[in-house]
Design a protein around this motif. Sequence first.
Motif, PDB file in Angstrom:
ATOM      1  N   UNK A 129       1.033  -1.290  -0.054  1.00  0.00           N
ATOM      2  CA  UNK A 129      -0.267  -0.172  -0.066  1.00  0.00           C
ATOM      3  C   UNK A 129       0.953   1.552   0.139  1.00  0.00           C
ATOM      4  N   UNK A 130      -0.073   2.445  -0.764  1.00  0.00           N
ATOM      5  CA  UNK A 130       1.155   3.551  -0.077  1.00  0.00           C
ATOM      6  C   UNK A 130       0.850   3.855   1.334  1.00  0.00           C
ATOM      7  N   UNK A 131       2.089   4.361   2.037  1.00  0.00           N
ATOM      8  CA  UNK A 131       2.077   4.255   3.638  1.00  0.00           C
ATOM      9  C   UNK A 131       1.590   5.347   3.827  1.00  0.00           C
ATOM     10  N   UNK A 132       2.006   6.423   2.522  1.00  0.00           N
ATOM     11  CA  UNK A 132       1.262   8.132   2.740  1.00  0.00           C
ATOM     12  C   UNK A 132      -0.455   7.726   3.027  1.00  0.00           C
ATOM     13  N   UNK A 133      -1.292   6.474   2.540  1.00  0.00           N
ATOM     14  CA  UNK A 133      -2.281   6.840   3.002  1.00  0.00           C
ATOM     15  C   UNK A 133      -2.983   5.636   3.413  1.00  0.00           C
TER      16      UNK A 133
ATOM     17  N   UNK B 250      -2.328   6.845   6.355  1.00  0.00           N
ATOM     18  CA  UNK B 250      -4.133   8.446   7.681  1.00  0.00           C
ATOM     19  C   UNK B 250      -4.651   7.242   7.321  1.00  0.00           C
ATOM     20  N   UNK B 251      -5.374   5.946   7.228  1.00  0.00           N
ATOM     21  CA  UNK B 251      -6.186   4.724   7.433  1.00  0.00           C
ATOM     22  C   UNK B 251      -6.441   4.714   9.002  1.00  0.00           C
ATOM     23  N   UNK B 252      -4.471   4.692   9.285  1.00  0.00           N
ATOM     24  CA  UNK B 252      -4.643   4.092  10.282  1.00  0.00           C
ATOM     25  C   UNK B 252      -4.648   5.252  11.699  1.00  0.00           C
ATOM     26  N   UNK B 253      -4.202   6.142  10.882  1.00  0.00           N
ATOM     27  CA  UNK B 253      -4.388   7.098  11.993  1.00  0.00           C
ATOM     28  C   UNK B 253      -5.995   7.631  12.315  1.00  0.00           C
ATOM     29  N   UNK B 254      -6.574   7.891  11.358  1.00  0.00           N
ATOM     30  CA  UNK B 254      -7.906   8.199  10.942  1.00  0.00           C
ATOM     31  C   UNK B 254      -8.984   7.331  11.732  1.00  0.00           C
ATOM     32  N   UNK B 255      -8.657   5.726  12.104  1.00  0.00           N
ATOM     33  CA  UNK B 255      -9.029   4.588  12.386  1.00  0.00           C
ATOM     34  C   UNK B 255     -10.126   3.876  11.918  1.00  0.00           C
ATOM     35  N   UNK B 256      -9.202   4.070  10.187  1.00  0.00           N
ATOM     36  CA  UNK B 256     -10.726   3.482   9.400  1.00  0.00           C
ATOM     37  C   UNK B 256     -10.404   1.821   9.212  1.00  0.00           C
ATOM     38  N   UNK B 257      -8.501   2.348   9.407  1.00  0.00           N
ATOM     39  CA  UNK B 257      -7.871   0.476   9.246  1.00  0.00           C
ATOM     40  C   UNK B 257      -8.401   0.085  11.257  1.00  0.00           C
ATOM     41  N   UNK B 258      -8.583  -0.841  11.493  1.00  0.00           N
ATOM     42  CA  UNK B 258      -8.689  -1.264  12.647  1.00  0.00           C
ATOM     43  C   UNK B 258      -7.927  -1.889  13.379  1.00  0.00           C
ATOM     44  N   UNK B 259      -8.316  -3.200  14.219  1.00  0.00           N
ATOM     45  CA  UNK B 259      -7.967  -5.079  14.418  1.00  0.00           C
ATOM     46  C   UNK B 259      -8.450  -5.740  13.467  1.00  0.00           C
TER      47      UNK B 259
ATOM     48  N   UNK C 263      -9.376  15.894 -14.865  1.00  0.00           N
ATOM     49  CA  UNK C 263     -10.453  15.651 -14.317  1.00  0.00           C
ATOM     50  C   UNK C 263     -11.246  16.389 -14.406  1.00  0.00           C
ATOM     51  N   UNK C 264     -12.680  14.961 -14.665  1.00  0.00           N
ATOM     52  CA  UNK C 264     -13.480  15.580 -15.793  1.00  0.00           C
ATOM     53  C   UNK C 264     -14.350  16.061 -14.929  1.00  0.00           C
ATOM     54  N   UNK C 265     -14.866  17.087 -16.178  1.00  0.00           N
ATOM     55  CA  UNK C 265     -16.115  18.159 -14.928  1.00  0.00           C
ATOM     56  C   UNK C 265     -16.616  17.416 -15.132  1.00  0.00           C
ATOM     57  N   UNK C 266     -17.955  18.092 -13.799  1.00  0.00           N
ATOM     58  CA  UNK C 266     -19.396  17.089 -13.993  1.00  0.00           C
ATOM     59  C   UNK C 266     -19.869  17.582 -15.425  1.00  0.00           C
ATOM     60  N   UNK C 267     -20.474  16.436 -16.047  1.00  0.00           N
ATOM     61  CA  UNK C 267     -21.551  16.324 -16.342  1.00  0.00           C
ATOM     62  C   UNK C 267     -20.953  15.633 -17.997  1.00  0.00           C
ATOM     63  N   UNK C 268     -19.916  15.942 -17.869  1.00  0.00           N
ATOM     64  CA  UNK C 268     -18.612  14.649 -18.851  1.00  0.00           C
ATOM     65  C   UNK C 268     -18.720  13.838 -18.385  1.00  0.00           C
ATOM     66  N   UNK C 269     -18.619  12.716 -19.026  1.00  0.00           N
ATOM     67  CA  UNK C 269     -18.302  11.485 -19.181  1.00  0.00           C
ATOM     68  C   UNK C 269     -16.600  11.003 -18.014  1.00  0.00           C
ATOM     69  N   UNK C 270     -16.307  10.347 -17.503  1.00  0.00           N
ATOM     70  CA  UNK C 270     -14.721  10.120 -17.494  1.00  0.00           C
ATOM     71  C   UNK C 270     -14.280   8.952 -16.322  1.00  0.00           C
ATOM     72  N   UNK C 271     -13.177   8.349 -16.131  1.00  0.00           N
ATOM     73  CA  UNK C 271     -13.176   7.084 -16.135  1.00  0.00           C
ATOM     74  C   UNK C 271     -13.323   7.908 -14.249  1.00  0.00           C
ATOM     75  N   UNK C 272     -13.675   6.166 -14.168  1.00  0.00           N
ATOM     76  CA  UNK C 272     -13.685   6.358 -12.532  1.00  0.00           C
ATOM     77  C   UNK C 272     -12.567   5.914 -11.971  1.00  0.00           C
ATOM     78  N   UNK C 273     -11.817   7.129 -10.924  1.00  0.00           N
ATOM     79  CA  UNK C 273     -10.335   6.241 -10.275  1.00  0.00           C
ATOM     80  C   UNK C 273     -11.473   6.686  -8.443  1.00  0.00           C
ATOM     81  N   UNK C 274     -10.457   5.075  -7.594  1.00  0.00           N
ATOM     82  CA  UNK C 274     -11.047   5.305  -6.764  1.00  0.00           C
ATOM     83  C   UNK C 274      -9.790   4.895  -5.759  1.00  0.00           C
ATOM     84  N   UNK C 275      -9.774   5.495  -4.353  1.00  0.00           N
ATOM     85  CA  UNK C 275      -9.068   5.782  -3.436  1.00  0.00           C
ATOM     86  C   UNK C 275      -9.676   5.311  -2.026  1.00  0.00           C
ATOM     87  N   UNK C 276      -9.103   4.735  -1.163  1.00  0.00           N
ATOM     88  CA  UNK C 276      -9.536   4.772  -0.012  1.00  0.00           C
ATOM     89  C   UNK C 276      -8.998   3.595   0.750  1.00  0.00           C
ATOM     90  N   UNK C 277      -9.695   3.047   2.486  1.00  0.00           N
ATOM     91  CA  UNK C 277      -9.095   2.438   2.644  1.00  0.00           C
ATOM     92  C   UNK C 277      -9.806   0.558   2.468  1.00  0.00           C
TER      93      UNK C 277
END
Lengths: 320, 654
Positions: free
Chosen positions: B127-131, B134-143, B494-508
Motif C-alpha cells: 500500500x502507499x504508506x502515506x495513504x 492516514x487510514x490507520x491514524x483516522x481509525x479506518x483500519x482497525x484490528x 479531471x472530468x468536469x460535472x456532466x462529462x464522462x470520465x473514468x472512475x478512479x477510487x482511493x480509500x481504505x
Amino acid sequence: MARLSEIDPQKAKEAILGYCKRKGALVAGVADLAMIDKIAPEGHRPKDIMPRVKSVIALGVGGQTQGSWNVAPKALTYFGSTERRGYGIAYGCAFFIENTFGARAIYCPPDMDPEAGPRTPLQDLKLHAELAGIGARSLAGDILLHPDFGYMYFASVFTELELPPDKPLEDNPCPAPSCVDMYRKIGRTPCMKFCPVQCLDGEIDEHGKQKVMRYDMAACAEMTQTYESVPAMLREAMDAGDPVAREHALFNPENKTLWYKLAVGAGQLFAQCFECMRVCPIATQAPMADPIRRRDASLREASQRAASLAAQAEKPKAAE
Amino acid sequence: MTAPDRTRTGVSEEMIAVYGDRIWDLSTNMQVRVGDPVRMLDLAEIARQKPGMGMADYEIARLIGLTTEQVRAIRTTLERRRFHSGHYRRLFEIGPGQRFRQDRYVPDNERFQFRPEALALRHSLNFDPRNAGRYLKEGLWTGDTVSGWLAKWAGKSPDRAAIRWPGGALTYAETLDKAQRFATALLDLGIQKGDVVAIQLANVPEFAIAYFGVTMIGGVLSPLHMPYRAGEMAPLLNHASARAAICAAASESYDAPATFLSLKGQVPTLEHAIVVGNAPDGTLSFDALVGSTKPRAIDNPPVAADPAVLCFTSGTSSEPKAVVHTYQTMLSNNRLCAPVYGLHAEDVLLAGPPFTHGFGICMINYILSVGGANLLMAQFTPPVLIELLERHKPTVFYCAPAHVAACWKGGLFDGRAFPSVRVAIISGSPCAPEIADALAAVLPNAKVGQMWGMTEMFMGLITTNDHSREIRHNTLGGASPGTEVRLTREDGALAPDGEDGEIEVRGCSVFAGYFNNAAANRIAFAGDGWFKTGDLARRRPDATYQITGRVKDIINRGGIKINPIDIEALIDRHPAVLQSAIAPVPDPVLGEKACLFVVPKPGKSLTLAEATDYLAKNGIAKMRWPERLEIIDAMPVTPTRKIVKRDLTRRLSK
C-alpha cells in the motif's frame, strides 16, 4: 589502635562479622584459608592476589522478597541479582578492618580471570562461603543454599589479620523434603524439572541426601551469561545473507535490549538528555529546588521562629 | 583472528577434534559432583572427583599431555563454537507464577514459519504508506478480523442465527464451533497461516463455515467461480499456490471432486481436495473433518494486516488478476457502510451474488459486522428468490439488476409485496431506472437504492436513504465512507460535472495491487493510490454519479467513440427484447463497428431495421446505431450477472 599482635582474634572476628551484619549481610563467617589453599587450583588461591593474606571473610546478602519469586521471569532478571549489595558491604568491611585494626584488607574482586576467560573466576567466592559455613552445595549446579537464609549472593574480604575460621555447615539443606518426594515420584527435583535449558540432573540417595549432581554449566551460561551473546550476535550479523537479516541480528528486540543493558552497564543511559528540563521554569525555578534558596529559607524560618518566640516572651512584660 | 594464537600455541583443527571433547568434559563447563565432599572437608574425595567437578586449564593440561595455553585455546574455542544465543527468550513465555515446562516448549527451529509462497503474497500488500498511515491514524483500519467478529457475536449472542437457509439455521455458537473444528482439521492437514485454500461452492452453509475456518487459522480463501472447470482453474490455482481446494460433491453436470483430483497433478502445491457431500477416494470429506475434529486453540491467529482473501477478477490465463484483500481493506468497508443503512443484529440479509465472487464475500462480512443473520440462496432462480423473500422475510436485500429483471419480467412480482425488507440495494451491473422502480413497487417498507463496487474495493459508490427516489433509482449515489472518487479524462485530467470520465477510487478498502501481475498494476494505478476502475461515469450537479459504460466497451468507429450504454438501455425497453448488449466487431475499414446482440422475449423477433427505426424514433444519432444484429438465446454473464462482452465479440469471430 592496638598492634596486630595485641588484638584478640575472637573479638576482632566478632567485630568484623558484626559490622557485616549491621551493614546488611544476612550471614558472615570466616573460611579456613589452609583448606581453601588445598582445594582451590593454583592461581585461584587467596595468596595469588594478596600474598600475606591470613583470613578470608565470607558474607552473604539476601536474594529476594517472597513476592519477587512469583513475578514473571523476565522481570525477575532485572532485580534478581543482589550481589552488588554484598560487594558494597565487603568493600566497607575492608575499610573497617583497616581503620579499626590496622591490618591490610581487600574486598575480593568478584570478577573473571582475564587470563583464563570469562567462565573462570579469579577467586571461588562460593568455595569461601562454603568453607565459612554460610552455605552448602545444592543440586542446582554451583548454587549454595543456607537453611535459614536460603539463596544468597556472596562476597569475600581478604585480610592480613588472623581470625579463627568457622566450619562448614553441619547439614546440607538441599534437597528439601518436598524435593525428595518429587524425586521419588518422577526422578527429578524441581530445579531439574523447571530449568529452561535443562542443565541440571542428579540423584538422591536412600537417605534423602545428595548422591550425584550433574551440571551442564555451558548450557547454563548460554542462558544466563548474556555477555556471550554479544559476540554471537555480531558474528550472526557478519554472517547474515542479506541486509534485512543483518539488521534483524543487530536490532531485534532481544538483542537491542542487550545493547541497552551494555549501555546501562557502561554508565551511559540512552536517555541522558535534559535540554527540555534545562529550559523549564518549573524545573529550574522551583523555589525549593535550589539548595542555596532552601538553606536561606531555612535560615529565614529559623529566624522568624526565634523572633516569634521572643515576641511571645515580651508579651507578658507588656501586659505588666 | 586466531591465526597468531595458533602460531604460538601450535593448536590445529585436528587437535581440537582430537582433544576437544575431553577438555570440555574436564573443564568446569560440565560438572559432576558425587556427595558433598567440600562441606565434609574430604580432601581425598575432592582430589578424586576433580576431573568431574571441573579442573583448571593447567590441571587438564597435565592430565592429557598438552600445554596450558593449548588447553585454554581449545577450551575457549569450543566455548565460542558451541555457544547458542537466544536461550534467554525462553523466559519470555513464562508468566508470573508460572514455571518453565520443557515438555511445552517449542524450540525456535520448530516454530511457525511462513512458506515462501505466503511471503510472496504478503509482498503484494504494498500500500502507499502515506495513504495507509492516514487510514490507520483516522481509525479506518482497525484490528478487526473475521474470526474476531465471529467470536464476538458467538460470545454476545450465541443463540442468535448466524446462517439461515430454507432447510435450517446455525446459531452463532454453532457456526463458531463448526468453524473451529474445520480450522483445527486444516491445521492437522498441515495447512498453516498464509496458505491459500481455494473454494468452489454455491451459497451453502458449508461455504460460510469454510470461510470462517480458513480465515481463523490465518489462511487465505480464494473463491473460484462456479462455472469454472479445470482449464480455467489450473492457472488460477497455480497463481495462488493453493494448498487445498473445497468443492461440492459430483453432480450430473459436473464432477468437481474428480476435477480437483486431476488438478493436483497440474498444481504442485495442491495437496488436498475437500468435498462437501459424498467424498470419493483420494478426497477428504468436509463433513467428516468438521464432525470428527475436536477444536483446539489457534496458536497463531491472523491479525488485521494479514491477507484474508484472494479473488480473481479477469485477466488472461497466463497473467491472472488476483486481488488480495487484508482484513483491514475488506472489513473497513463493511464496518463503515453498515451504519449508513442502520444495519443491526436483528437484520436478516439476503444477498443475490455468489460467495465465490468478491461481492458475495463482502455480503458475508457485511451482516457479520453487526451480528445479523445471513439468509442463503444456494442457486438463483426467480421462484427460489421469491420464496426466500416471501417465507424467510429478509430485512436487507442486495441483488443484481438481473435478479430483479428476471422476477419482474417473468411476472413473479405481480400481486406480491415483501414488507419485511427495509433496505434494498441493487448492484453488480448498470441498473435501468425501471428495474429499481419495479423492485420498489414490491417493497413497501424499503427505499430501493443502488451501489457500485468492485472486487478491488467492494462498495465504492452508494445511495443512502436520505437520497431522493430520483437519485436512488437513477444514480449510484456518492462515495462510500472511507472512499474518495474522481473522474478522469483519457488524458488524465479531471472530468468536469456532466462529462464522462473514468472512475478512479482511493480509500481504505481499495486493494494494494494485483498479486504477481506487474503489467496489470502498471495500468491499474494512476499514482498516489488512485485505482483506475475501467468504469465510465458522469457526475451530476448534485454530486451523485451515473455509470455510463466501461472504458473497454467503448467502440472506436473510425475514430468516433461510441459509448453504447444508453443505446442498450433503450433497446432493453423495446417490447420484443428481453436483454440486449452492444459489442464491437472488427472492421477492415473503420477498425470497429457496433453489433447489437439481442435475446428476444419468448415468441418475439427483431430485425436490424426495426431496431434502428426504434433508435431513430428515440433520438439516437445515426452515427451511433449498431450496424449488425445477432439474435442469441442467452447472454454470457459473469457470476454477478454482468454481460461478458468479450465473449460476444469472440462468438462472432468464431
